[in-house]
Scaffold this active site. Structure first.
Site, PDB file in Angstrom:
ATOM      1  N   ALA A   1      -2.391   4.483  -8.550  1.00 26.50           N
ATOM      2  CA  ALA A   1      -1.376   5.434  -8.993  1.00 26.50           C
ATOM      3  C   ALA A   1      -0.952   6.265  -7.785  1.00 26.50           C
ATOM      4  O   ALA A   1      -1.697   6.377  -6.811  1.00 26.50           O
ATOM      5  CB  ALA A   1      -1.970   6.339 -10.058  1.00 26.50           C
TER       6      ALA A   1
ATOM      7  N   GLY B   1      -5.223   2.163 -10.309  1.00 28.42           N
ATOM      8  CA  GLY B   1      -4.179   1.625 -11.166  1.00 28.42           C
ATOM      9  C   GLY B   1      -3.717   0.250 -10.707  1.00 28.42           C
ATOM     10  O   GLY B   1      -3.247  -0.570 -11.505  1.00 28.42           O
TER      11      GLY B   1
ATOM     12  N   GLU C   1      -5.970  -2.092 -12.282  1.00 26.81           N
ATOM     13  CA  GLU C   1      -5.682  -2.135 -13.716  1.00 26.81           C
ATOM     14  C   GLU C   1      -4.453  -3.009 -13.993  1.00 26.81           C
ATOM     15  O   GLU C   1      -4.426  -3.765 -14.965  1.00 26.81           O
ATOM     16  CB  GLU C   1      -5.476  -0.713 -14.255  1.00 26.81           C
TER      17      GLU C   1
ATOM     18  N   GLU D   1     -11.492   5.763  -8.638  1.00 24.33           N
ATOM     19  CA  GLU D   1     -11.064   7.019  -9.256  1.00 24.33           C
ATOM     20  C   GLU D   1     -12.129   8.113  -9.214  1.00 24.33           C
ATOM     21  O   GLU D   1     -11.805   9.282  -9.046  1.00 24.33           O
ATOM     22  CB  GLU D   1     -10.638   6.787 -10.714  1.00 24.33           C
TER      23      GLU D   1
HETATM   24  N1  CAA Z   1      -0.990   7.686  -3.684  1.00 21.22           N
HETATM   25  C1  CAA Z   1      -0.200   8.319  -2.792  1.00 21.22           C
HETATM   26  N2  CAA Z   1      -0.331   8.191  -1.460  1.00 21.22           N
HETATM   27  C2  CAA Z   1      -1.296   7.378  -1.017  1.00 21.22           C
HETATM   28  C3  CAA Z   1      -2.158   6.682  -1.882  1.00 21.22           C
HETATM   29  C4  CAA Z   1      -1.970   6.853  -3.278  1.00 21.22           C
HETATM   30  N3  CAA Z   1      -2.730   6.219  -4.178  1.00 21.22           N
HETATM   31  N4  CAA Z   1      -3.013   5.948  -1.143  1.00 21.22           N
HETATM   32  C5  CAA Z   1      -2.704   6.175   0.145  1.00 21.22           C
HETATM   33  N5  CAA Z   1      -1.658   7.048   0.226  1.00 21.22           N
HETATM   34  C6  CAA Z   1      -0.976   7.491   1.443  1.00 21.22           C
HETATM   35  C7  CAA Z   1      -1.884   8.328   2.342  1.00 21.22           C
HETATM   36  O1  CAA Z   1      -1.872   9.687   1.972  1.00 21.22           O
HETATM   37  C8  CAA Z   1      -1.247   8.111   3.705  1.00 21.22           C
HETATM   38  O2  CAA Z   1      -0.123   8.931   3.765  1.00 21.22           O
HETATM   39  P1  CAA Z   1       0.365   9.569   5.155  1.00 21.22           P
HETATM   40  O3  CAA Z   1       0.667   8.401   6.028  1.00 21.22           O
HETATM   41  O4  CAA Z   1       1.535  10.398   4.769  1.00 21.22           O
HETATM   42  O5  CAA Z   1      -0.806  10.381   5.649  1.00 21.22           O
HETATM   43  C9  CAA Z   1      -0.758   6.659   3.621  1.00 21.22           C
HETATM   44  O6  CAA Z   1      -0.681   6.364   2.215  1.00 21.22           O
HETATM   45  C10 CAA Z   1      -1.683   5.656   4.275  1.00 21.22           C
HETATM   46  O7  CAA Z   1      -2.998   5.859   3.777  1.00 21.22           O
HETATM   47  P2  CAA Z   1      -4.271   5.843   4.760  1.00 21.22           P
HETATM   48  O8  CAA Z   1      -4.014   6.687   5.942  1.00 21.22           O
HETATM   49  O9  CAA Z   1      -5.462   6.158   3.921  1.00 21.22           O
HETATM   50  O10 CAA Z   1      -4.271   4.303   5.214  1.00 21.22           O
HETATM   51  P3  CAA Z   1      -5.463   3.276   5.310  1.00 21.22           P
HETATM   52  O11 CAA Z   1      -4.849   1.996   5.697  1.00 21.22           O
HETATM   53  O12 CAA Z   1      -6.585   3.830   6.115  1.00 21.22           O
HETATM   54  O13 CAA Z   1      -6.055   3.129   3.806  1.00 21.22           O
HETATM   55  C11 CAA Z   1      -6.003   2.790   1.418  1.00 21.22           C
HETATM   56  C12 CAA Z   1      -5.262   2.609   2.780  1.00 21.22           C
HETATM   57  C13 CAA Z   1      -7.281   1.936   1.412  1.00 21.22           C
HETATM   58  C14 CAA Z   1      -5.075   2.358   0.353  1.00 21.22           C
HETATM   59  C15 CAA Z   1      -6.412   4.278   1.265  1.00 21.22           C
HETATM   60  O14 CAA Z   1      -5.276   5.080   1.490  1.00 21.22           O
HETATM   61  C16 CAA Z   1      -6.933   4.631  -0.098  1.00 21.22           C
HETATM   62  O15 CAA Z   1      -8.114   4.427  -0.369  1.00 21.22           O
HETATM   63  N6  CAA Z   1      -6.067   5.208  -0.968  1.00 21.22           N
HETATM   64  C17 CAA Z   1      -6.467   5.736  -2.236  1.00 21.22           C
HETATM   65  C18 CAA Z   1      -6.722   4.654  -3.237  1.00 21.22           C
HETATM   66  C19 CAA Z   1      -7.071   5.261  -4.564  1.00 21.22           C
HETATM   67  O16 CAA Z   1      -7.872   6.165  -4.660  1.00 21.22           O
HETATM   68  N7  CAA Z   1      -6.464   4.710  -5.607  1.00 21.22           N
HETATM   69  C20 CAA Z   1      -6.680   5.184  -6.937  1.00 21.22           C
HETATM   70  C21 CAA Z   1      -5.607   6.161  -7.267  1.00 21.22           C
HETATM   71  S1  CAA Z   1      -5.916   6.956  -8.800  1.00 21.22           S
HETATM   72  C22 CAA Z   1      -5.423   5.848  -9.962  1.00 21.22           C
HETATM   73  O17 CAA Z   1      -4.954   4.786  -9.682  1.00 21.22           O
HETATM   74  C23 CAA Z   1      -5.669   6.383 -11.348  1.00 21.22           C
HETATM   75  C24 CAA Z   1      -5.122   5.613 -12.463  1.00 21.22           C
HETATM   76  O18 CAA Z   1      -5.722   4.670 -12.895  1.00 21.22           O
HETATM   77  C25 CAA Z   1      -3.918   6.050 -13.127  1.00 21.22           C
END
Ligand code: CAA
Ligand code: NAI
Length: 655
Positions: free
Chosen positions: A64, A103, A106, A126
């Site tokens: 998400a 998500g 999912e 999450e």
């Molecule tokens: N939403 C919004 N922005 C996100 C994001 C997300 N889920 N995941 C990453 N970003 C953004 C980061 O903030 C970063 O932004 P900036 O360049 O502006 O700083 C950019 O994307 C790149 O991210 P990273 O610097 O972390 O890049 P990376 O290559 O080292 O890692 C990644 C990539 C593995 C995807 C890592 O960003 C990550 O683990 N992201 C979070 C994943 C996560 O927690 N997902 C679950 C979300 S909650 C959900 O999905 C709930 C639900 O069921 C409804």
């Protein structure tokens, strides 16, 4: 032209649906809407027999859009989109490259099949954002894989590799070649053979091993220590096992919404973004980093060896300089030990292990440092020693080479002033063990050139560290705050608390260990030496607690000598020692202090208050410009519980 959020291309009866939201294809409103439309369109089009779902830019979906949390919900919701996919009557094959997280996983679970590239990572992270999956993850996953495996992913939050995912039945195929092509082939096969029943209509897969499942739950409860999301994850999986899918789905959403609105989730989201933005430094903005191929490390002790290993693991060449042959051999041994350990854990291939060893030179003279782009000094913590080695570095290094000190407390401006070009001197303060700890403080000296600072940041990035810029002061951000709460803990000893009570209060709060356990682990001689140095300049009116000195004077230097604040001779995790209790009580009596009892809340109140006071002082002195930086340092360097957001977050969020 910008790529549409969701595009559809159909060939041979199979539609390829591509989601595009750079950089990580987070599921924002446009993506959700486009995907919902794609599902409806493909269901309605008799010419389309199935679909492949993929993410643009080499990765599937990171979850998400976390930035949308806290904003008013916009339709369609992700649960609705996942339900549409799950109920689709045609095959949908998720083609997973890069990551399928939260998500994103999912959505993949909503698909009838999943094909993954070997390097893909799949997970439900999450809990690390203080929530649980909110679009059916806790209901769908245990209907696809055994409930104990599902619980591990949901409550642990750690992504799994494609191979592990295939082993547990989460993906159908792992394909080394073209994932999209393989997904297309599977969609065609499934269009012929038919698709499995929607997960919402399937029974749950009970735990493969009930005893292990119970033990897993107990362990999650024990390690949560106040964090609510792992416990909520257990409850959600349990509901999935007990209730029908519809009821479990509704309950999951309710739990998700309540967790999303919690202070813990707000704290964790703030940390997530802070860790990604905290390295920004105005003075380095726009500057081009200098070349970084070969790193010199002066001093191959605890820190020097760890720093050298971190650089080698990142593919950099390293030259270590030590004082004599024996210490040089020891330094080499330490570094190779770390490399072997990394290889043993599968983090380094045998070839990379060999290449790293070949990239290491260890010498007892400064000559190899002449070749280095950046030299990190990690010799004894003594201003005279540091000044002497910087004078030598000044003479032997290239004029464009950067000189960095790993000092914990000393004034780097003073060190820089002794060199011919202070603009190339900075601090790079690593944390022990340097090859493991994620935190790096970049100490911004008075005269540091912008490109020198930019190179410091670039090195942090190369080493995959979280680099936090800080100004010059005694202890920078982390050690300065630590010294302050360490002192407060000493005051509390004299006022009536015991080390085991203070440590227990800190552990209950969420620290992995308390200050006295930590001191025993690091060795009490480090602090003792510092106190002896400070003794000559200490303000006589300042309260000074001598208990730690008394302990050191009889040779109790912590774990390494079997005794320190605790006794490790009977039990290696340490037992409270009546000798220490007597000493503390005697010191209180000697100073005429009437000992009072402290409960855990009072202990933590005093510790947090001084952390926050010191943090506020750091901000007002301009050592750092952001409270987030302080929180990131305390979380990543000092074990402050992440889910509490850090001392500065707590100051703003609690009444
Ligand atoms: N939403 C919004 N922005 C996100 C994001 C997300 N889920 N995941 C990453 N970003 C953004 C980061 O903030 C970063 O932004 P900036 O360049 O502006 O700083 C950019 O994307 C790149 O991210 P990273 O610097 O972390 O890049 P990376 O290559 O080292 O890692 C990644 C990539 C593995 C995807 C890592 O960003 C990550 O683990 N992201 C979070 C994943 C996560 O927690 N997902 C679950 C979300 S909650 C959900 O999905 C709930 C639900 O069921 C409804
Ligand atoms: P250490 O005592 O383990 O290592 C210092 C090494 O420097 C020794 O091997 C010594 O032989 C070598 N050395 C001394 N003078 C030298 C010279 N002139 N030329 C070449 N080598 C020389 O010390 P440690 O713990 O590694 O600390 C080093 C520095 O890192 C200190 O400034 C310390 O404050 C800082 N630091 C230490 C941390 C820790 O947890 N130990 C954490 C962060 C910083």
């Amino acid at each position: 032209m910008a790529q549409a959020a969701v595009s559809i291309e159909t060939e041979g009866g199979i539609a390829t649906v591509t989601l595009s939201n750079p950089p990580v294809n987070a599921l924002n409103q446009a993506i959700r809407e486009g995907l919902a439309e794609a599902v409806a369109r493909i269901e309605a089009d008799p010419a389309i027999r199935g679909a492949v779902l993929c993410g643009a830019g080499g990765s599937f979906i990171a979850g998400a859009d976390i930035r949308e949390f806290g904003q008013p919900p916009q339709d369609p919701s992700l649960p609705d989109v996942v339900r549409m996919l799950d109920a689709a009557t045609k095959p949908w094959v998720a083609a997973i490259e890069g990551v399928a997280l939260g998500g994103g996983l999912e959505v993949a679970l909503g698909c009838s099949h999943r094909v993954a590239a070997p390097g893909a990572r799949l997970g439900l992270p999450e809990v690390s954002l203080g929530i649980i999956p909110g679009a059916g993850g806790t209901v769908l996953l245990p209907r696809l894989i055994a409930a104990d495996k599902a619980l591990g992913m949901i409550a642990g939050g750690k992504p799994v590799s494609a191979r592990d995912a295939a082993e547990m039945g989460l993906v159908d195929r792992v394909v080394p070649g073209d994932v999209h092509e393989a997904a297309r082939a599977l969609a065609l096969e499934a269009a012929e053979a038919g698709i499995p029943a929607p997960l919402m209509k399937r029974a749950v897969c009970p735990p493969a091993n009930v005893e292990a499942y119970e033990a897993q739950k107990a362990s999650i409860r024990k390690t949560a220590r106040g964090q609510i999301s792992p416990i909520a994850a257990i409850e959600a999986v349990e509901r999935s096992l007990a209730l029908d899918a519809e009821a479990a789905f509704r309950a999951e959403r309710e739990a998700f919404v309540s967790l999303r609105d919690s202070t813990q989730s707000a704290a964790l989201r703030r940390v997530f973004f802070a860790e990604r933005s905290v390295s920004q430094l105005d003075t380095a903005q726009g500057a081009t980093p200098r070349r970084l191929d070969r790193i010199g490390v002066l001093g191959g002790g605890t820190m020097g060896a760890g720093i050298a290993a971190a650089c080698l693991l990142a593919g950099l060449g390293v030259a270590i300089v030590e004082r004599d042959d024996q210490r040089a051999a020891l330094a080499r041994c330490r570094v190779l030990g770390i490399l072997d350990d990394s290889a043993g854990r599968g983090l380094l291939s045998p070839e990379a292990r060999q290449a790293a060893e070949a990239a290491l030179t260890v010498a007892t003279h400064f000559a190899p440092l002449a070749e280095c782009d950046l030299i990190i000094e990690a010799v004894f913590e003594d201003m005279d020693v540091k000044k002497a080695v910087f004078a030598e570095l000044d003479a032997v290094t290239r004029p464009d080479a950067i000189l960095a000190s790993n000092t914990s407390y000393l004034d780097i401006d003073e060190i820089a002033a002794g060199t011919t070009d202070p603009s190339r001197v900075i601090g790079l303060h690593f944390f022990s063990p340097a090859h493991v700890m994620k935190l790096l403080e970049l100490i911004v000296t008075r005269e540091a050139a912008p490109d020198v600072l930019a190179t410091g940041l670039a090195l942090g990035k190369r080493l995959r560290k979280i680099t936090v810029p800080a100004g010059v002061c005694d202890g920078f951000i982390g050690n300065r705050i630590m010294a302050r709460y360490r002192r407060e803990a000493d005051y509390m000893l004299e006022d009536g608390a015991l080390p085991e009570q203070i440590d227990a209060a800190m552990r209950d709060f969420g620290f992995p260990m308390g200050v006295f356990q930590m001191a025993d682990l690091a060795g009490l001689d480090i602090g003792w030496a510092m106190r002896k140095r400070q003794a000559t300049t200490r303000d006589p009116s300042e309260r000074h607690v001598e208990i730690a000195d008394r302990i050191c004077e009889i040779g109790r230097l912590g774990r390494k000598t079997g005794r320190g604040w605790y006794d490790y001779t009977q039990d290696k995790s340490g037992r409270p020692d009546p000798w220490v209790t007597e000493l503390i009580e005697a010191e209180s009596a000697r100073k005429g202090i009437t000992r009072q009892s402290f409960d855990a809340g009072q202990i933590m109140h005093r510790i947090l208050t001084v952390m926050q006071e010191e943090g506020t002082a750091l901000l007002s002195e301009g050592i750092t410009a952001s409270p987030e930086a302080i929180d990131v340092v305390m979380i990543n360097g000092f074990g402050f519980p992440r889910w509490r957001g850090g001392p500065m977050f707590m100051m703003d969020s609690e009444p």
